[in-house]
Scaffold this active site. Sequence first.
Site, PDB file in Angstrom:
ATOM      1  N   ASP A  57       0.792  -1.112  -0.063  1.00 13.97           N
ATOM      2  CA  ASP A  57      -0.110   0.045  -0.018  1.00 13.97           C
ATOM      3  C   ASP A  57       0.785   1.330  -0.111  1.00 13.97           C
ATOM      4  OD1 ASP A  57      -1.919  -1.850   0.163  1.00 13.97           O
ATOM      5  OD2 ASP A  57      -2.666  -1.138   2.204  1.00 13.97           O
ATOM      6  N   GLU A  59       3.952   1.689  -0.988  1.00  9.14           N
ATOM      7  CA  GLU A  59       4.524   1.832  -2.263  1.00  9.14           C
ATOM      8  C   GLU A  59       3.643   2.529  -3.331  1.00  9.14           C
ATOM      9  OE1 GLU A  59       8.063  -1.398  -2.450  1.00  9.14           O
ATOM     10  OE2 GLU A  59       6.209  -2.064  -2.590  1.00  9.14           O
ATOM     11  N   SER A 106     -33.334  -7.208 -22.083  1.00 14.86           N
ATOM     12  CA  SER A 106     -33.767  -7.605 -20.800  1.00 14.86           C
ATOM     13  C   SER A 106     -33.473  -9.190 -21.071  1.00 14.86           C
ATOM     14  CB  SER A 106     -34.919  -7.311 -20.128  1.00 14.86           C
ATOM     15  OG  SER A 106     -34.961  -7.804 -18.970  1.00 14.86           O
ATOM     16  N   LEU A 107     -33.990 -10.049 -19.988  1.00 17.07           N
ATOM     17  CA  LEU A 107     -33.762 -11.548 -20.237  1.00 17.07           C
ATOM     18  C   LEU A 107     -35.252 -12.195 -19.957  1.00 17.07           C
ATOM     19  CD1 LEU A 107     -30.317 -12.495 -18.807  1.00 17.07           C
ATOM     20  CD2 LEU A 107     -30.878 -12.530 -20.959  1.00 17.07           C
ATOM     21  N   GLU A 140     -23.360 -18.477 -17.101  1.00 24.73           N
ATOM     22  CA  GLU A 140     -22.631 -17.489 -16.517  1.00 24.73           C
ATOM     23  C   GLU A 140     -23.576 -17.051 -15.062  1.00 24.73           C
ATOM     24  OE1 GLU A 140     -22.429 -13.825 -18.581  1.00 24.73           O
ATOM     25  OE2 GLU A 140     -21.377 -14.861 -20.364  1.00 24.73           O
ATOM     26  N   LYS A 142     -25.652 -15.033 -12.666  1.00 27.89           N
ATOM     27  CA  LYS A 142     -26.239 -13.689 -12.864  1.00 27.89           C
ATOM     28  C   LYS A 142     -26.057 -12.861 -11.763  1.00 27.89           C
ATOM     29  CE  LYS A 142     -30.973 -12.210 -14.395  1.00 27.89           C
ATOM     30  NZ  LYS A 142     -31.178 -11.081 -13.380  1.00 27.89           N
ATOM     31  N   ASP A 144     -26.426  -9.822  -9.111  1.00 30.77           N
ATOM     32  CA  ASP A 144     -27.632  -9.263  -8.743  1.00 30.77           C
ATOM     33  C   ASP A 144     -27.271  -7.678  -8.408  1.00 30.77           C
ATOM     34  OD1 ASP A 144     -30.224  -8.435  -8.255  1.00 30.77           O
ATOM     35  OD2 ASP A 144     -30.102  -9.470  -6.290  1.00 30.77           O
ATOM     36  N   ARG A 163     -28.998   1.128 -17.739  1.00 30.51           N
ATOM     37  CA  ARG A 163     -29.729   0.483 -18.699  1.00 30.51           C
ATOM     38  C   ARG A 163     -30.850   1.461 -18.845  1.00 30.51           C
ATOM     39  NH1 ARG A 163     -34.257  -2.366 -18.516  1.00 30.51           N
ATOM     40  NH2 ARG A 163     -34.531  -3.853 -20.535  1.00 30.51           N
ATOM     41  N   GLU A 206     -22.270  -5.621 -15.107  1.00 26.47           N
ATOM     42  CA  GLU A 206     -23.251  -5.458 -14.004  1.00 26.47           C
ATOM     43  C   GLU A 206     -22.186  -4.701 -12.983  1.00 26.47           C
ATOM     44  OE1 GLU A 206     -25.914  -6.395 -14.800  1.00 26.47           O
ATOM     45  OE2 GLU A 206     -27.107  -6.787 -12.753  1.00 26.47           O
ATOM     46  N   TYR A 258     -19.806  -8.757 -19.300  1.00 29.84           N
ATOM     47  CA  TYR A 258     -20.191  -9.909 -19.926  1.00 29.84           C
ATOM     48  C   TYR A 258     -20.236  -9.774 -21.403  1.00 29.84           C
ATOM     49  CZ  TYR A 258     -24.648  -7.926 -18.196  1.00 29.84           C
ATOM     50  OH  TYR A 258     -25.540  -7.029 -17.977  1.00 29.84           O
ATOM     51  N   LYS A 325     -26.306 -18.541 -22.129  1.00 34.41           N
ATOM     52  CA  LYS A 325     -26.408 -17.854 -23.792  1.00 34.41           C
ATOM     53  C   LYS A 325     -25.830 -19.063 -24.639  1.00 34.41           C
ATOM     54  CE  LYS A 325     -25.209 -13.632 -21.267  1.00 34.41           C
ATOM     55  NZ  LYS A 325     -24.106 -12.760 -20.994  1.00 34.41           N
ATOM     56  N   LYS A 349     -33.499 -18.750 -12.735  1.00 35.78           N
ATOM     57  CA  LYS A 349     -33.587 -17.952 -11.349  1.00 35.78           C
ATOM     58  C   LYS A 349     -33.670 -19.011 -10.438  1.00 35.78           C
ATOM     59  CE  LYS A 349     -34.165 -13.557 -11.653  1.00 35.78           C
ATOM     60  NZ  LYS A 349     -34.890 -12.728 -11.153  1.00 35.78           N
ATOM     61  N   CYS A 443     -37.317  -2.867  31.853  1.00 39.26           N
ATOM     62  CA  CYS A 443     -35.955  -3.717  31.496  1.00 39.26           C
ATOM     63  C   CYS A 443     -36.430  -5.282  31.630  1.00 39.26           C
ATOM     64  CB  CYS A 443     -34.835  -3.097  31.974  1.00 39.26           C
ATOM     65  SG  CYS A 443     -33.505  -4.185  31.486  1.00 39.26           S
ATOM     66  N   CYS A 446     -33.161  -6.070  34.162  1.00 37.00           N
ATOM     67  CA  CYS A 446     -32.820  -5.341  35.594  1.00 37.00           C
ATOM     68  C   CYS A 446     -34.285  -4.848  36.255  1.00 37.00           C
ATOM     69  CB  CYS A 446     -31.733  -4.213  35.521  1.00 37.00           C
ATOM     70  SG  CYS A 446     -32.211  -2.959  34.645  1.00 37.00           S
ATOM     71  N   CYS A 461     -33.204   0.879  27.895  1.00 41.38           N
ATOM     72  CA  CYS A 461     -33.234   0.527  29.632  1.00 41.38           C
ATOM     73  C   CYS A 461     -32.173   1.608  29.989  1.00 41.38           C
ATOM     74  CB  CYS A 461     -32.493  -0.778  30.102  1.00 41.38           C
ATOM     75  SG  CYS A 461     -32.048  -0.835  31.543  1.00 41.38           S
ATOM     76  N   CYS A 467     -27.326  -1.949  34.810  1.00 42.00           N
ATOM     77  CA  CYS A 467     -28.201  -3.227  34.341  1.00 42.00           C
ATOM     78  C   CYS A 467     -27.096  -4.355  33.866  1.00 42.00           C
ATOM     79  CB  CYS A 467     -28.894  -2.613  33.087  1.00 42.00           C
ATOM     80  SG  CYS A 467     -29.572  -3.871  32.174  1.00 42.00           S
TER      81      CYS A 467
HETATM   82  S1  IVH Z   1     -26.655 -10.802 -20.409  1.00 40.96           S
HETATM   83  C1  IVH Z   1     -29.561  -9.514 -23.854  1.00 40.96           C
HETATM   84  N1  IVH Z   1     -25.382 -11.823 -18.259  1.00 40.96           N
HETATM   85  O1  IVH Z   1     -29.785  -9.302 -15.797  1.00 40.96           O
HETATM   86  C2  IVH Z   1     -28.560 -10.108 -22.820  1.00 40.96           C
HETATM   87  N2  IVH Z   1     -27.002 -10.332 -17.935  1.00 40.96           N
HETATM   88  O2  IVH Z   1     -32.500 -10.072 -16.065  1.00 40.96           O
HETATM   89  C3  IVH Z   1     -28.727  -9.166 -21.458  1.00 40.96           C
HETATM   90  N3  IVH Z   1     -27.349  -9.728 -15.427  1.00 40.96           N
HETATM   91  O3  IVH Z   1     -30.190  -6.601 -17.680  1.00 40.96           O
HETATM   92  C4  IVH Z   1     -28.021  -9.737 -20.538  1.00 40.96           C
HETATM   93  N4  IVH Z   1     -25.590 -10.907 -14.869  1.00 40.96           N
HETATM   94  O4  IVH Z   1     -28.393  -6.478 -15.904  1.00 40.96           O
HETATM   95  C5  IVH Z   1     -26.398 -11.041 -18.758  1.00 40.96           C
HETATM   96  N5  IVH Z   1     -23.820 -12.682 -16.648  1.00 40.96           N
HETATM   97  C6  IVH Z   1     -25.038 -12.052 -17.249  1.00 40.96           C
HETATM   98  C7  IVH Z   1     -25.740 -11.103 -16.255  1.00 40.96           C
HETATM   99  C8  IVH Z   1     -26.556 -10.347 -16.480  1.00 40.96           C
HETATM  100  C9  IVH Z   1     -26.418 -10.263 -14.518  1.00 40.96           C
HETATM  101  C10 IVH Z   1     -28.451  -8.839 -15.686  1.00 40.96           C
HETATM  102  C11 IVH Z   1     -28.373  -7.631 -16.553  1.00 40.96           C
HETATM  103  C12 IVH Z   1     -29.584  -7.764 -17.440  1.00 40.96           C
HETATM  104  C13 IVH Z   1     -30.480  -8.449 -16.250  1.00 40.96           C
HETATM  105  C14 IVH Z   1     -31.731  -9.266 -17.055  1.00 40.96           C
END
Ligand code: IVH
Length: 714
Positions: A57, A59, A106-107, A140, A142, A144, A163, A206, A258, A325, A349, A443, A446, A461, A467
């Site tokens: 650190d 350095e 989205s997915l 991959e 996912k 959050d 997004r 993400e 990703y 994918k 999910k 309390c 006590c 308390c 106490c």
């Molecule tokens: S691919 C068209 N890969 O999940 C493909 N998304 O529910 C779009 N997310 O909006 C996303 N990890 O924010 C992809 N390994 C991953 C992800 C991922 C998290 C999120 C992303 C997306 C949301 C969809």
Amino acid sequence: MMAPSAPKNSQPATQASDTHTGSDHDGHIMAQLQALRENIERHNYSYYVLDKPEITDAEYDALYQQLLAIEKDHPELVTPDSPSQRVGDLPLKEFQQVTHPVRMYSLDNVFDETELLAWENRMKKALAVSDEEALTYVAELKIDGLAVSLLYEDGKFVRAATRGNGTVGEEITQNVRTIRSVPLKLKSDHLKVGEAFPRQLEVRGEIFMPTKSFMALNEEQRLKGKPEYANPRNAGAGSVRQLDPKITASRNLDAYFYGATILNERGDSYFKTHWESLAFLEKLGFKVNPGKQHCQGQKDILAFVQTWAEKRRTLPVATDGVVIKLDKIAWQSELGYTAKSPRWAVAYKYPPDIVETKVLEVEFSLGRTGVITPLALMQPVLVSGTTVQRASLHNFDELAKKDVRVGDTVLLHKAAEIIPEVLSVVLEKRPEDARAITPPDCCPVCQTPVEKVPGEVALRCPNRSGCPAQVLGKLEHWVGRLAMDIDGVGPALLEQLVNADLVELPVDLYRLSVDDFLTLERVAQKSAENAVSAIAESKKQPLARLINALGIRHIGKETASLLAREFGNLEALLACVDAGDLDRLSGIEGIGLKVAESIVAFFSDEGNRQMLAELKTLGINPQDRYQISVEEMQQLPFFGKTFVLTGTLPTLSREAAAELIIANGGKVSGSVSKKTDYVLAGENAGSKLTKAETLGIMVITEDELQRTIAASTS
Ligand code: IVH
């Protein structure tokens, strides 16, 4: 090692173009700046992306300081991609809108294996692939977090956007620049001769707040009396959508990437497979999701999903599923998109870990601060990987809102996969004889009548010194790792000491003898001796720890350090309190009025004053000498001198040597320059020694250092 810290008070300079051309002198400085920036970013990469730091650190800080010094003298040479710009620019008034060059889809979600396999079959049908054929996928985890799109032009980071609605998002460039693992310049070492970076590269990923940082942030919020975040996702999103990037910079965010698209030129034919694009991202210096796998067919996908169902909880980040994918880009194009999402990808999910259990009792628990917290005791149940049987109901307002009764069946989950939390009552299952909980009048420990603090939800308390629960809580806090750190004196021993009337206040610990410990059950000579010596040893702890140990309301280890730095010893702090100087207290960066008032209340209290006086008599009166007044500091032997350490010293560790130097008024720096006064060299000293010799800097040994100190105190 700790994260290399960028100085908090460095003011980011105005941005300028780096196409500046000037005199030879400027040219030389620009070359020097460029080398320094590359070096710092390389170390950022080792630390934040690879998690394999190559330098200490100190350095790193030295390099960073060097950069700041040059940029201060040449503000016109500061570029947006300089590592110095990661501390956060000036606050924005509002977010700008950004139209995404490529829509952010989205997915679709699937929630079990049957749905997952149905998705796969639909795809095979559309591609006219036989049922038996195994397609190649990438699975991959996912993450959050919060989706982000980054734009790089000629290898340089130029823009980041949320997004939003998928077509238009908000520009968060300044904020994303503060995330250390996000490259400001792409790595070029893989480029072949004559090969250039894509003109425009869009990268998706993400942003997230690591679970650890989330816990720390909430702890801080709690101490400041501010609301806590419900989960890392909210905390992360809240931190990214900040108009003041300095707040973002303080939040320890990270990001996994990703997706890569090369805009305009070669279109989407640049990569043949998604897997290839991930490898490309990694080569450019991006952090790619560690939970990813090339999968052949259903079997591999299902195995991946099962493997990570539990393993994902060991990651530093919250995950909520697996994204699958189709690997081949040509097939992705063939399948295309629905209105909302790609047909070639899906999110599996994981079932949210919500379980049912029964409330057996609601207890009132009491900590060192005297706050009474309702605690649900439940039939043990497995949730998110561990067995849970207790959950805090936080306070009596919360309890009333959820209307949890003894005998109720409740839904339970772990907030942030960690903290057990009762979500709600299953009313249909409420038995006739379910017992409602009334807040206690007294309390539970006590029996002192409780108080409701105006403006706060908590019941308390008020019997702070009598106490037993508070007494024990305070003692446990005192010996804790972040306070006086007394090894070998744990909760069980403390309880015995309290029950035997040997200890009531922390100060009593310092009067205990080996014989006192021997009167306790199951304490042998050796452990009695160890306990006594550990307690004695703790007298030497620095002021910040002592202040933290005092357990003052709203004051944790950070505020304690601020106070220690400001005052250097308790006398100075008490003098400020006695002078009623609230302005000085609340003027300390990081301390607000509420905290200042709490400090004054604590240190004005007669009982507390007496305890501090006793501590002092017993030899607990830290003087953090390097935080004392300038006049006194000037008397110290190394006042104003800068040291650089190199090699192995005969008796002292590097840390101990640095502490000794600082305690005697000196400073320690990581690299040798003209400003260095002494190089303290030991065995196997390296390039720093050589450099000191060329610059004619005085080289001293540990023995000489010790003798100088001894001479100054004799
Ligand atoms: S691919 C068209 N890969 O999940 C493909 N998304 O529910 C779009 N997310 O909006 C996303 N990890 O924010 C992809 N390994 C991953 C992800 C991922 C998290 C999120 C992303 C997306 C949301 C969809």
